[in-house]
Scaffold this active site. Sequence first.
Site, PDB file in Angstrom:
ATOM      1  CE  LYS A 227      -4.379  -1.794   1.553  1.00  0.00           C
ATOM      2  NZ  LYS A 227      -5.353  -1.926   2.615  1.00  0.00           N
ATOM      3  NE  ARG A 261      -7.759  -8.175   1.113  1.00  0.00           N
ATOM      4  CZ  ARG A 261      -7.390  -7.415   0.081  1.00  0.00           C
ATOM      5  NH1 ARG A 261      -6.384  -6.565   0.199  1.00  0.00           N
ATOM      6  NH2 ARG A 261      -8.040  -7.494  -1.073  1.00  0.00           N
TER       7      ARG A 261
HETATM    8  C1  9MG Z   1     -10.329  -5.356  -0.057  1.00  0.00           C
HETATM    9  N1  9MG Z   1      -9.302  -4.754   0.762  1.00  0.00           N
HETATM   10  C2  9MG Z   1      -8.321  -3.907   0.339  1.00  0.00           C
HETATM   11  N2  9MG Z   1      -7.570  -3.535   1.384  1.00  0.00           N
HETATM   12  C3  9MG Z   1      -8.084  -4.143   2.476  1.00  0.00           C
HETATM   13  C4  9MG Z   1      -7.767  -4.145   3.834  1.00  0.00           C
HETATM   14  O1  9MG Z   1      -6.772  -3.406   4.319  1.00  0.00           O
HETATM   15  N3  9MG Z   1      -8.508  -4.887   4.666  1.00  0.00           N
HETATM   16  C5  9MG Z   1      -9.554  -5.628   4.207  1.00  0.00           C
HETATM   17  N4  9MG Z   1     -10.257  -6.342   5.090  1.00  0.00           N
HETATM   18  N5  9MG Z   1      -9.917  -5.657   2.912  1.00  0.00           N
HETATM   19  C6  9MG Z   1      -9.185  -4.927   2.069  1.00  0.00           C
END
Ligand code: 9MG
Length: 287
Positions: A227, A261
């Site tokens: 990010k 994630r």
């Molecule tokens: C779909 N998505 C994109 N970034 C995310 C994040 O930081 N957390 C979650 N739960 N979904 C995300």
Amino acid sequence: MTILQCGSRALDLERVQVMGILNATPDSFSDGGKHFRHHQLSVESALARAAVMLKEGASIIDIGGESTRPGAVRVSLQEELDRVLPVVEAIAKELDVVISVDTSQPELISEAASLGAGMINDVRALCLPGALHAAAESQLPICLMHMKGTPQDMQNAPAYNNIIDEVIAFFDTRIKACAEVGISAERLILDPGFGFAKTLEHNLFLLNRLEQLDRLGYPLLTGTSRKSMIAGVLDREVDKRLSGSLATVAIAVMKGAKIVRVHDVSESVDVVRMTEAVMRESGESDE
Ligand code: 9MG
């Protein structure tokens, strides 16, 4: 033992679980378009990527059909259904993995659940009309993510008096809304939403204080992979953010995250296992 029942599969949250990102979108910020051929989604390509992530140690595959990067154009419901459902169906048939569906749409929540999805990941925390009821009926765990505004306007000068207090107040409201429709606390996962209505300073502040959110008593999910907060510190293009992303994974795990994630599964699994080993050391040395 904290077991999260995800449909027919169970996740042991005593170990940190790695969620691999599978974007069935032409325009996501990092890997958008990877599974498109001549503007058509290739289910085979998405399935193959999911199989690789599973082999690398992901226990959850998060499938999204709408880009939620800042300023992304919204897609129609039909487009989102067409992108996500064939991939859910193929993975449910072929792979032994928990399928998470990254959506805010009640219709997609219901359809995906009936095709074998095991978790709902909603960046809008079930705020769209009908989403709470669809999620309740699905019986699946739900990740409630914090965001202020929408992906279209969330980065227009986000501001907070006290970001931790505001994130906690937001979770309180959404947890109560879930309880009112019969979604029990055991089904909830919380996510501070790195990059969603947050400046670099907000993101760093939240990551450095993640343990305060962990004290709420719900499993935490974090999504920092590749990010802009990594770029904000290291000034790297999106394909050069691996080291920065891994640093955030280690910190998140140290501070209580139970699900991370990520795009880079194999490297993240190593970091997670290493960090867990440090956290579990017992203080007994053999000297
Ligand atoms: C779909 N998505 C994109 N970034 C995310 C994040 O930081 N957390 C979650 N739960 N979904 C995300």
